[in-house]
Write a protein that holds these residues in place. Structure first.
Motif, PDB file in Angstrom:
ATOM      1  N   LEU A 309      -2.934   1.802  -6.335  1.00 23.39           N
ATOM      2  CA  LEU A 309      -1.642   2.471  -6.479  1.00 23.39           C
ATOM      3  C   LEU A 309      -0.496   1.503  -6.248  1.00 23.39           C
ATOM      4  N   ASP A 310      -0.691   0.571  -5.324  1.00 27.39           N
ATOM      5  CA  ASP A 310       0.315  -0.441  -5.029  1.00 27.39           C
ATOM      6  C   ASP A 310      -0.373  -1.627  -4.380  1.00 27.39           C
ATOM      7  N   ASN A 311       0.361  -2.715  -4.243  1.00 24.71           N
ATOM      8  CA  ASN A 311      -0.151  -3.869  -3.505  1.00 24.71           C
ATOM      9  C   ASN A 311       1.013  -4.595  -2.857  1.00 24.71           C
ATOM     10  N   HIS A 312       0.759  -5.761  -2.322  1.00 24.87           N
ATOM     11  CA  HIS A 312       1.783  -6.495  -1.575  1.00 24.87           C
ATOM     12  C   HIS A 312       2.874  -7.082  -2.458  1.00 24.87           C
ATOM     13  N   ASP A 313       2.723  -6.982  -3.791  1.00 24.11           N
ATOM     14  CA  ASP A 313       3.713  -7.508  -4.730  1.00 24.11           C
ATOM     15  C   ASP A 313       4.445  -6.401  -5.493  1.00 24.11           C
ATOM     16  N   THR A 314       4.209  -5.153  -5.153  1.00 22.34           N
ATOM     17  CA  THR A 314       4.839  -4.040  -5.855  1.00 22.34           C
ATOM     18  C   THR A 314       5.586  -3.150  -4.858  1.00 22.34           C
ATOM     19  N   ASP A 315       6.359  -2.232  -5.392  1.00 23.85           N
ATOM     20  CA  ASP A 315       6.932  -1.202  -4.532  1.00 23.85           C
ATOM     21  C   ASP A 315       5.808  -0.373  -3.918  1.00 23.85           C
ATOM     22  N   ARG A 316       6.055   0.165  -2.741  1.00 23.53           N
ATOM     23  CA  ARG A 316       5.110   1.102  -2.142  1.00 23.53           C
ATOM     24  C   ARG A 316       5.029   2.348  -3.029  1.00 23.53           C
ATOM     25  N   PHE A 317       3.809   2.856  -3.202  1.00 22.92           N
ATOM     26  CA  PHE A 317       3.614   3.975  -4.120  1.00 22.92           C
ATOM     27  C   PHE A 317       4.324   5.237  -3.623  1.00 22.92           C
ATOM     28  N   LEU A 318       4.420   5.402  -2.326  1.00 23.03           N
ATOM     29  CA  LEU A 318       5.127   6.565  -1.806  1.00 23.03           C
ATOM     30  C   LEU A 318       6.592   6.527  -2.223  1.00 23.03           C
ATOM     31  N   PHE A 319       7.178   5.351  -2.287  1.00 26.30           N
ATOM     32  CA  PHE A 319       8.544   5.204  -2.800  1.00 26.30           C
ATOM     33  C   PHE A 319       8.604   5.626  -4.262  1.00 26.30           C
ATOM     34  N   ASP A 320       7.612   5.202  -5.063  1.00 31.07           N
ATOM     35  CA  ASP A 320       7.561   5.608  -6.472  1.00 31.07           C
ATOM     36  C   ASP A 320       7.431   7.123  -6.610  1.00 31.07           C
ATOM     37  N   CYS A 321       6.834   7.756  -5.596  1.00 32.21           N
ATOM     38  CA  CYS A 321       6.681   9.218  -5.595  1.00 32.21           C
ATOM     39  C   CYS A 321       7.898   9.912  -4.997  1.00 32.21           C
ATOM     40  N   HIS A 322       8.977   9.170  -4.804  1.00 32.96           N
ATOM     41  CA  HIS A 322      10.197   9.722  -4.196  1.00 32.96           C
ATOM     42  C   HIS A 322       9.897  10.318  -2.829  1.00 32.96           C
ATOM     43  N   ASP A 323       9.000   9.628  -2.103  1.00 32.16           N
ATOM     44  CA  ASP A 323       8.595  10.010  -0.751  1.00 32.16           C
ATOM     45  C   ASP A 323       7.953  11.395  -0.682  1.00 32.16           C
ATOM     46  N   ASP A 324       7.369  11.828  -1.802  1.00 28.51           N
ATOM     47  CA  ASP A 324       6.633  13.096  -1.849  1.00 28.51           C
ATOM     48  C   ASP A 324       5.187  12.816  -1.413  1.00 28.51           C
ATOM     49  N   GLU A 325       4.871  13.181  -0.179  1.00 28.56           N
ATOM     50  CA  GLU A 325       3.545  12.904   0.373  1.00 28.56           C
ATOM     51  C   GLU A 325       2.441  13.630  -0.381  1.00 28.56           C
ATOM     52  N   HIS A 326       2.747  14.807  -0.898  1.00 31.05           N
ATOM     53  CA  HIS A 326       1.738  15.572  -1.650  1.00 31.05           C
ATOM     54  C   HIS A 326       1.392  14.853  -2.957  1.00 31.05           C
ATOM     55  N   LEU A 327       2.392  14.243  -3.584  1.00 32.11           N
ATOM     56  CA  LEU A 327       2.151  13.503  -4.821  1.00 32.11           C
ATOM     57  C   LEU A 327       1.304  12.268  -4.548  1.00 32.11           C
ATOM     58  N   LEU A 328       1.585  11.583  -3.444  1.00 29.72           N
ATOM     59  CA  LEU A 328       0.750  10.452  -3.042  1.00 29.72           C
ATOM     60  C   LEU A 328      -0.688  10.898  -2.835  1.00 29.72           C
ATOM     61  N   GLN A 329      -0.882  12.024  -2.152  1.00 33.47           N
ATOM     62  CA  GLN A 329      -2.234  12.513  -1.902  1.00 33.47           C
ATOM     63  C   GLN A 329      -2.942  12.879  -3.206  1.00 33.47           C
ATOM     64  N   GLU A 330      -2.215  13.440  -4.152  1.00 28.42           N
ATOM     65  CA  GLU A 330      -2.814  13.763  -5.448  1.00 28.42           C
ATOM     66  C   GLU A 330      -3.291  12.487  -6.151  1.00 28.42           C
ATOM     67  N   ALA A 331      -2.513  11.417  -6.030  1.00 25.51           N
ATOM     68  CA  ALA A 331      -2.906  10.144  -6.646  1.00 25.51           C
ATOM     69  C   ALA A 331      -4.154   9.586  -5.968  1.00 25.51           C
ATOM     70  N   LEU A 332      -4.208   9.683  -4.646  1.00 26.16           N
ATOM     71  CA  LEU A 332      -5.392   9.220  -3.930  1.00 26.16           C
ATOM     72  C   LEU A 332      -6.617  10.053  -4.297  1.00 26.16           C
ATOM     73  N   ASP A 333      -6.440  11.359  -4.404  1.00 28.98           N
ATOM     74  CA  ASP A 333      -7.552  12.234  -4.784  1.00 28.98           C
ATOM     75  C   ASP A 333      -8.064  11.895  -6.183  1.00 28.98           C
ATOM     76  N   LEU A 334      -7.144  11.588  -7.091  1.00 30.58           N
ATOM     77  CA  LEU A 334      -7.539  11.242  -8.453  1.00 30.58           C
ATOM     78  C   LEU A 334      -8.381   9.975  -8.474  1.00 30.58           C
ATOM     79  N   THR A 335      -7.965   8.970  -7.720  1.00 29.61           N
ATOM     80  CA  THR A 335      -8.730   7.719  -7.726  1.00 29.61           C
ATOM     81  C   THR A 335     -10.141   7.928  -7.178  1.00 29.61           C
ATOM     82  N   LYS A 336     -10.277   8.781  -6.182  1.00 29.42           N
ATOM     83  CA  LYS A 336     -11.616   9.086  -5.658  1.00 29.42           C
ATOM     84  C   LYS A 336     -12.454   9.788  -6.723  1.00 29.42           C
ATOM     85  N   GLU A 337     -11.837  10.702  -7.420  1.00 26.29           N
ATOM     86  CA  GLU A 337     -12.544  11.465  -8.450  1.00 26.29           C
ATOM     87  C   GLU A 337     -13.038  10.560  -9.579  1.00 26.29           C
TER      88      GLU A 337
END
Length: 378
Positions: A309-337
Protein backbone atom coordinates in the motif's frame (compact mmCIF):
# COMPACT_ATOMS: atom_id res chain seq x y z
CA UNK A 1 10.50 -21.18 -10.30
CA UNK A 2 8.53 -23.62 -8.20
CA UNK A 3 4.91 -22.44 -7.97
CA UNK A 4 4.70 -23.74 -4.41
CA UNK A 5 7.43 -21.29 -3.31
CA UNK A 6 7.55 -20.25 0.34
CA UNK A 7 7.29 -16.69 -0.94
CA UNK A 8 3.87 -17.11 -2.58
CA UNK A 9 1.79 -15.86 0.36
CA UNK A 10 4.48 -14.19 2.46
CA UNK A 11 3.42 -11.39 4.82
CA UNK A 12 6.33 -8.95 5.03
CA UNK A 13 6.89 -6.40 7.77
CA UNK A 14 9.00 -3.67 6.14
CA UNK A 15 11.09 -1.56 8.52
CA UNK A 16 13.91 0.96 8.60
CA UNK A 17 16.38 -0.26 11.19
CA UNK A 18 17.19 3.23 12.46
CA UNK A 19 13.53 4.16 12.96
CA UNK A 20 12.22 0.94 14.49
CA UNK A 21 13.62 0.31 17.96
CA UNK A 22 16.49 2.02 19.70
CA UNK A 23 15.29 1.34 23.21
CA UNK A 24 13.26 4.53 23.37
CA UNK A 25 9.72 4.92 24.63
CA UNK A 26 8.99 8.45 23.45
CA UNK A 27 10.07 8.40 19.79
CA UNK A 28 12.92 10.72 18.73
CA UNK A 29 12.06 13.42 16.22
CA UNK A 30 12.29 12.31 12.59
CA UNK A 31 15.38 14.16 11.41
CA UNK A 32 17.94 13.62 8.66
CA UNK A 33 20.24 11.94 11.16
CA UNK A 34 20.63 8.64 12.97
CA UNK A 35 17.93 8.20 15.61
CA UNK A 36 19.31 5.10 17.35
CA UNK A 37 17.46 2.06 16.01
CA UNK A 38 19.58 -1.11 15.99
CA UNK A 39 19.63 -4.73 14.87
CA UNK A 40 19.37 -5.76 18.52
CA UNK A 41 16.30 -3.57 18.73
CA UNK A 42 14.76 -5.58 15.89
CA UNK A 43 15.61 -8.84 17.68
CA UNK A 44 13.80 -7.59 20.79
CA UNK A 45 10.62 -7.10 18.73
CA UNK A 46 10.57 -10.37 16.77
CA UNK A 47 7.67 -11.72 18.84
CA UNK A 48 5.79 -8.46 18.34
CA UNK A 49 6.15 -8.82 14.56
CA UNK A 50 5.33 -12.53 14.50
CA UNK A 51 2.31 -12.12 16.79
CA UNK A 52 0.75 -9.66 14.30
CA UNK A 53 0.78 -12.48 11.75
CA UNK A 54 3.84 -11.56 9.70
CA UNK A 55 6.07 -14.28 8.32
CA UNK A 56 9.01 -12.17 7.09
CA UNK A 57 10.89 -8.97 7.83
CA UNK A 58 12.36 -6.70 5.16
CA UNK A 59 15.22 -4.66 6.62
CA UNK A 60 16.63 -1.43 5.26
CA UNK A 61 20.26 -1.72 4.05
CA UNK A 62 22.72 -2.74 6.77
CA UNK A 63 26.10 -1.71 5.33
CA UNK A 64 28.21 1.16 6.69
CA UNK A 65 26.45 4.26 5.45
CA UNK A 66 26.58 8.04 5.44
CA UNK A 67 22.91 8.34 6.36
CA UNK A 68 20.31 6.74 8.63
CA UNK A 69 18.32 5.04 5.85
CA UNK A 70 21.26 3.00 4.57
CA UNK A 71 21.13 3.89 0.87
CA UNK A 72 24.32 5.99 0.96
CA UNK A 73 26.80 3.13 1.21
CA UNK A 74 30.33 3.77 2.45
CA UNK A 75 31.64 0.22 2.85
CA UNK A 76 30.04 -3.10 1.87
CA UNK A 77 32.40 -5.06 4.10
CA UNK A 78 31.08 -3.52 7.32
CA UNK A 79 27.75 -3.32 9.08
CA UNK A 80 27.07 0.27 10.04
CA UNK A 81 28.14 0.66 13.69
CA UNK A 82 24.97 2.64 14.41
CA UNK A 83 23.05 -0.55 13.65
CA UNK A 84 25.39 -3.12 15.20
CA UNK A 85 27.87 -5.75 14.04
CA UNK A 86 28.04 -8.79 11.78
CA UNK A 87 27.47 -10.90 14.90
CA UNK A 88 24.29 -8.93 15.62
CA UNK A 89 23.10 -9.51 12.06
CA UNK A 90 23.80 -13.24 12.29
CA UNK A 91 22.00 -13.35 15.64
CA UNK A 92 19.00 -11.64 14.07
CA UNK A 93 18.93 -14.16 11.23
CA UNK A 94 19.19 -17.10 13.61
CA UNK A 95 16.57 -15.79 16.05
CA UNK A 96 14.15 -14.86 13.28
CA UNK A 97 14.45 -18.27 11.66
CA UNK A 98 13.92 -19.98 15.01
CA UNK A 99 10.64 -18.09 15.31
CA UNK A 100 9.52 -18.97 11.78
CA UNK A 101 10.33 -15.56 10.29
CA UNK A 102 12.22 -15.07 7.03
CA UNK A 103 14.65 -12.18 6.50
CA UNK A 104 14.71 -10.06 3.33
CA UNK A 105 17.75 -7.89 2.58
CA UNK A 106 17.49 -4.54 0.81
CA UNK A 107 20.50 -4.67 -1.52
CA UNK A 108 21.86 -1.53 -3.25
CA UNK A 109 24.24 -2.28 -6.18
CA UNK A 110 23.42 0.83 -8.21
CA UNK A 111 25.43 3.50 -6.41
CA UNK A 112 27.45 4.45 -3.34
CA UNK A 113 28.24 7.57 -1.31
CA UNK A 114 30.81 9.91 -2.86
CA UNK A 115 33.17 9.45 0.10
CA UNK A 116 33.22 5.65 -0.16
CA UNK A 117 36.84 4.50 -0.60
CA UNK A 118 35.90 2.32 -3.56
CA UNK A 119 34.86 5.53 -5.34
CA UNK A 120 37.43 8.05 -4.07
CA UNK A 121 40.23 5.74 -5.23
CA UNK A 122 38.82 5.96 -8.77
CA UNK A 123 39.33 9.73 -8.98
CA UNK A 124 42.24 10.90 -11.09
CA UNK A 125 43.38 13.14 -8.29
CA UNK A 126 43.77 9.99 -6.15
CA UNK A 127 45.39 7.80 -8.78
CA UNK A 128 42.38 6.59 -10.76
CA UNK A 129 42.30 3.02 -9.40
CA UNK A 130 39.36 1.04 -10.83
CA UNK A 131 38.24 4.14 -12.70
CA UNK A 132 36.14 2.03 -15.03
CA UNK A 133 34.04 0.90 -12.05
CA UNK A 134 32.13 4.18 -12.41
CA UNK A 135 30.96 6.46 -15.20
CA UNK A 136 32.92 9.61 -15.98
CA UNK A 137 32.01 12.26 -18.51
CA UNK A 138 35.52 12.34 -19.97
CA UNK A 139 38.81 10.49 -19.58
CA UNK A 140 40.69 13.52 -18.26
CA UNK A 141 38.09 14.75 -15.78
CA UNK A 142 36.76 13.68 -12.38
CA UNK A 143 33.28 14.84 -13.37
CA UNK A 144 31.33 11.65 -12.61
CA UNK A 145 27.83 10.49 -13.47
CA UNK A 146 25.63 10.53 -10.38
CA UNK A 147 22.53 8.46 -9.65
CA UNK A 148 19.55 10.35 -11.14
CA UNK A 149 21.25 13.66 -10.61
CA UNK A 150 21.95 13.23 -6.89
CA UNK A 151 25.44 14.71 -6.99
CA UNK A 152 26.78 12.80 -3.98
CA UNK A 153 25.88 9.33 -5.30
CA UNK A 154 28.24 8.05 -8.03
CA UNK A 155 26.72 5.31 -10.15
CA UNK A 156 28.48 1.96 -10.46
CA UNK A 157 29.27 0.60 -13.94
CA UNK A 158 27.51 -2.76 -13.73
CA UNK A 159 28.51 -3.64 -17.27
CA UNK A 160 32.06 -4.08 -15.94
CA UNK A 161 32.70 -7.76 -15.05
CA UNK A 162 34.87 -6.72 -12.09
CA UNK A 163 32.01 -4.70 -10.59
CA UNK A 164 29.59 -7.55 -11.22
CA UNK A 165 31.95 -9.90 -9.38
CA UNK A 166 32.38 -7.41 -6.52
CA UNK A 167 28.63 -6.95 -6.02
CA UNK A 168 27.90 -10.64 -6.39
CA UNK A 169 30.43 -11.53 -3.71
CA UNK A 170 28.83 -9.07 -1.27
CA UNK A 171 25.38 -10.55 -1.86
CA UNK A 172 26.68 -14.13 -1.64
CA UNK A 173 28.06 -13.42 1.83
CA UNK A 174 24.57 -12.47 2.98
CA UNK A 175 23.07 -15.54 1.35
CA UNK A 176 25.52 -17.81 3.14
CA UNK A 177 24.63 -16.15 6.43
CA UNK A 178 21.01 -17.15 5.83
CA UNK A 179 19.27 -14.23 4.11
CA UNK A 180 16.13 -15.62 2.47
CA UNK A 181 15.37 -12.99 -0.18
CA UNK A 182 16.84 -9.88 -1.75
CA UNK A 183 15.06 -6.65 -2.70
CA UNK A 184 17.16 -5.00 -5.42
CA UNK A 185 17.02 -1.25 -5.01
CA UNK A 186 16.45 0.73 -8.23
CA UNK A 187 16.61 -2.36 -10.43
CA UNK A 188 15.61 -0.17 -13.37
CA UNK A 189 19.09 1.37 -13.27
CA UNK A 190 20.94 -1.94 -13.63
CA UNK A 191 21.63 -4.09 -16.70
CA UNK A 192 19.36 -7.10 -17.15
CA UNK A 193 22.47 -9.25 -17.60
CA UNK A 194 23.72 -8.24 -14.14
CA UNK A 195 20.36 -8.90 -12.47
CA UNK A 196 20.05 -12.31 -14.07
CA UNK A 197 23.63 -13.23 -13.17
CA UNK A 198 23.15 -12.08 -9.57
CA UNK A 199 19.97 -14.11 -9.19
CA UNK A 200 21.62 -17.23 -10.64
CA UNK A 201 24.63 -16.88 -8.32
CA UNK A 202 22.47 -16.49 -5.22
CA UNK A 203 20.22 -19.41 -6.13
CA UNK A 204 23.28 -21.57 -6.73
CA UNK A 205 23.99 -21.11 -3.03
CA UNK A 206 20.43 -21.91 -2.01
CA UNK A 207 17.78 -22.70 -4.59
CA UNK A 208 14.89 -21.21 -2.60
CA UNK A 209 16.33 -17.68 -2.38
CA UNK A 210 14.03 -15.11 -3.96
CA UNK A 211 15.34 -12.05 -5.82
CA UNK A 212 12.84 -9.29 -6.61
CA UNK A 213 13.27 -5.72 -7.76
CA UNK A 214 12.16 -2.18 -7.21
CA UNK A 215 11.17 -1.17 -10.74
CA UNK A 216 9.76 2.36 -10.62
CA UNK A 217 10.27 5.24 -13.05
CA UNK A 218 8.24 7.83 -11.14
CA UNK A 219 9.72 11.30 -11.56
CA UNK A 220 12.45 10.19 -13.98
CA UNK A 221 12.37 12.44 -17.03
CA UNK A 222 13.87 12.05 -20.48
CA UNK A 223 17.06 13.84 -19.47
CA UNK A 224 17.93 10.99 -17.08
CA UNK A 225 16.57 8.10 -19.15
CA UNK A 226 20.09 7.29 -20.31
CA UNK A 227 20.78 5.86 -16.85
CA UNK A 228 17.96 3.35 -17.16
CA UNK A 229 18.14 -0.12 -18.68
CA UNK A 230 15.33 -1.56 -20.77
CA UNK A 231 14.84 -5.07 -22.06
CA UNK A 232 14.59 -3.88 -25.66
CA UNK A 233 15.41 -0.70 -27.55
CA UNK A 234 11.75 -0.52 -28.50
CA UNK A 235 10.84 -0.34 -24.81
CA UNK A 236 13.31 2.51 -24.35
CA UNK A 237 11.73 4.38 -27.26
CA UNK A 238 8.28 3.85 -25.78
CA UNK A 239 9.48 5.28 -22.48
CA UNK A 240 10.96 8.33 -24.19
CA UNK A 241 7.75 8.87 -26.16
CA UNK A 242 5.41 8.36 -23.21
CA UNK A 243 3.95 11.87 -23.41
CA UNK A 244 2.46 11.07 -26.80
CA UNK A 245 2.09 7.31 -26.46
CA UNK A 246 0.65 5.29 -23.58
CA UNK A 247 3.31 3.77 -21.37
CA UNK A 248 2.43 2.06 -18.12
CA UNK A 249 4.03 0.80 -14.94
CA UNK A 250 2.90 -2.66 -16.06
CA UNK A 251 5.03 -2.29 -19.19
CA UNK A 252 8.11 -1.80 -17.02
CA UNK A 253 7.33 -4.54 -14.52
CA UNK A 254 6.50 -7.24 -17.07
CA UNK A 255 9.91 -6.86 -18.73
CA UNK A 256 11.52 -8.47 -15.66
CA UNK A 257 9.77 -11.81 -16.15
CA UNK A 258 12.55 -14.35 -16.62
CA UNK A 259 15.21 -12.04 -15.19
CA UNK A 260 13.99 -11.64 -11.60
CA UNK A 261 11.64 -13.74 -9.50
CA UNK A 262 9.32 -10.77 -9.14
CA UNK A 263 8.93 -7.04 -8.54
CA UNK A 264 7.35 -4.71 -6.05
CA UNK A 265 3.93 -4.09 -7.54
CA UNK A 266 3.69 -0.34 -7.98
CA UNK A 267 1.01 -0.88 -10.63
CA UNK A 268 -1.28 -2.50 -8.03
CA UNK A 269 -0.84 0.50 -5.75
CA UNK A 270 -1.63 2.85 -8.65
CA UNK A 271 -4.89 0.98 -9.28
CA UNK A 272 -5.95 1.33 -5.64
CA UNK A 273 -5.12 5.03 -5.56
CA UNK A 274 -6.99 5.65 -8.81
CA UNK A 275 -10.17 4.20 -7.34
CA UNK A 276 -9.78 6.03 -4.02
CA UNK A 277 -9.24 9.36 -5.76
CA UNK A 278 -12.31 8.74 -7.89
CA UNK A 279 -14.31 8.29 -4.69
CA UNK A 280 -15.25 4.68 -5.42
CA UNK A 281 -13.52 3.17 -2.39
CA UNK A 282 -12.43 -0.44 -2.10
CA UNK A 283 -15.03 -2.69 -0.51
CA UNK A 284 -17.68 -3.98 -2.95
CA UNK A 285 -15.91 -2.12 -5.77
CA UNK A 286 -16.31 -4.31 -8.85
CA UNK A 287 -14.48 -1.86 -11.08
CA UNK A 288 -11.46 -2.18 -8.83
CA UNK A 289 -11.63 -5.96 -8.84
CA UNK A 290 -11.87 -6.04 -12.60
CA UNK A 291 -8.83 -3.79 -12.93
CA UNK A 292 -6.85 -5.98 -10.55
CA UNK A 293 -7.83 -9.15 -12.41
CA UNK A 294 -6.73 -7.61 -15.72
CA UNK A 295 -3.51 -6.42 -14.13
CA UNK A 296 -2.56 -9.84 -12.75
CA UNK A 297 -3.37 -11.47 -16.11
CA UNK A 298 -0.42 -9.63 -17.69
CA UNK A 299 2.06 -11.80 -15.77
CA UNK A 300 2.79 -15.53 -15.55
CA UNK A 301 1.53 -17.19 -12.37
CA UNK A 302 5.00 -17.89 -11.04
CA UNK A 303 6.18 -14.26 -11.28
CA UNK A 304 5.97 -12.75 -7.82
CA UNK A 305 4.09 -9.47 -7.65
CA UNK A 306 4.79 -8.10 -4.17
CA UNK A 307 1.74 -6.06 -3.24
CA UNK A 308 2.05 -3.03 -0.98
CA UNK A 309 0.00 0.00 0.00
CA UNK A 310 2.92 2.31 0.75
CA UNK A 311 6.63 2.27 1.47
CA UNK A 312 9.38 4.54 2.75
CA UNK A 313 9.44 6.46 -0.57
CA UNK A 314 5.71 7.17 -0.90
CA UNK A 315 3.02 8.98 1.01
CA UNK A 316 1.52 7.00 3.87
CA UNK A 317 -1.53 5.14 2.60
CA UNK A 318 -3.70 6.43 5.42
CA UNK A 319 -2.99 9.94 4.12
CA UNK A 320 -4.08 8.80 0.64
CA UNK A 321 -7.28 7.56 2.31
CA UNK A 322 -7.86 11.05 3.76
CA UNK A 323 -7.19 9.53 7.20
CA UNK A 324 -10.20 7.21 6.83
CA UNK A 325 -9.17 4.24 8.98
CA UNK A 326 -12.00 2.09 7.62
CA UNK A 327 -10.75 2.62 4.06
CA UNK A 328 -7.24 1.62 5.12
CA UNK A 329 -8.64 -1.53 6.71
CA UNK A 330 -10.57 -2.36 3.54
CA UNK A 331 -7.32 -2.10 1.56
CA UNK A 332 -5.55 -4.38 4.02
CA UNK A 333 -8.41 -6.88 3.88
CA UNK A 334 -8.26 -6.88 0.08
CA UNK A 335 -4.56 -7.65 0.01
CA UNK A 336 -5.09 -10.60 2.35
CA UNK A 337 -7.91 -11.87 0.17
CA UNK A 338 -5.73 -11.74 -2.96
CA UNK A 339 -3.32 -14.30 -1.47
CA UNK A 340 -0.11 -12.87 -2.89
CA UNK A 341 3.09 -11.63 -1.28
CA UNK A 342 2.33 -8.46 0.66
CA UNK A 343 4.67 -5.86 2.18
CA UNK A 344 3.37 -3.83 5.13
CA UNK A 345 5.23 -0.65 6.14
CA UNK A 346 6.16 -0.40 9.82
CA UNK A 347 3.96 1.96 11.80
CA UNK A 348 0.84 1.27 9.76
CA UNK A 349 -0.42 -0.70 12.76
CA UNK A 350 -0.07 2.55 14.73
CA UNK A 351 -2.04 4.41 12.03
CA UNK A 352 0.95 6.52 11.06
CA UNK A 353 -0.03 9.24 8.61
CA UNK A 354 1.31 12.54 7.30
CA UNK A 355 -0.12 16.04 7.01
CA UNK A 356 0.94 16.76 3.43
CA UNK A 357 2.37 14.88 0.48
CA UNK A 358 6.09 14.15 0.32
CA UNK A 359 6.05 14.66 -3.46
CA UNK A 360 6.93 18.33 -3.44
CA UNK A 361 10.09 20.39 -3.65
CA UNK A 362 10.61 20.50 0.11
CA UNK A 363 14.01 19.07 1.13
CA UNK A 364 13.83 15.82 3.09
CA UNK A 365 10.05 15.64 2.83
CA UNK A 366 10.32 11.84 3.00
CA UNK A 367 11.25 12.15 6.67
CA UNK A 368 7.53 12.55 7.36
CA UNK A 369 6.85 8.93 6.43
CA UNK A 370 9.95 7.68 8.27
CA UNK A 371 8.99 8.50 11.85
CA UNK A 372 10.34 6.46 14.75
CA UNK A 373 8.02 3.86 16.27
CA UNK A 374 6.18 4.97 19.39
CA UNK A 375 6.51 2.05 21.78
CA UNK A 376 4.34 3.76 24.40
CA UNK A 377 1.40 2.44 22.37
CA UNK A 378 2.39 -1.18 22.98
Amino acid sequence: MNKSSWFDHIRIYHLLIDRFNGGWQAPPASENAFCGGTLRGVIEKLDYIRDMGFTAIMLSPIYKTANYHGYHTLDMDEVDPHFGTWDDYQHLLDEAHAKGLRIICDFVPNHCWWQAPVFTQSLLVNGGKHRDWFFYRSEDSDDFVSFLGFGDLPKFNLTNPEVVRFMTEKAERLARMGVDAFRIDHALGQPFSFLQSLRQSLQAIRSDIIVFGEVWAFGIGKELAGQLYFKTENRRNEFLAQESKPFSQDDLQADYVGTLDGVLDFAFRDILLEEIRAGRGIKENQTLRSKITNHFAKYPEDFQLVLFLDNHDTDRFLFDCHDDEHLLQEALDLTKELQRPFSFLYGTEQLMTIQSTIFNAEPYADLRVRCCMDWRKH
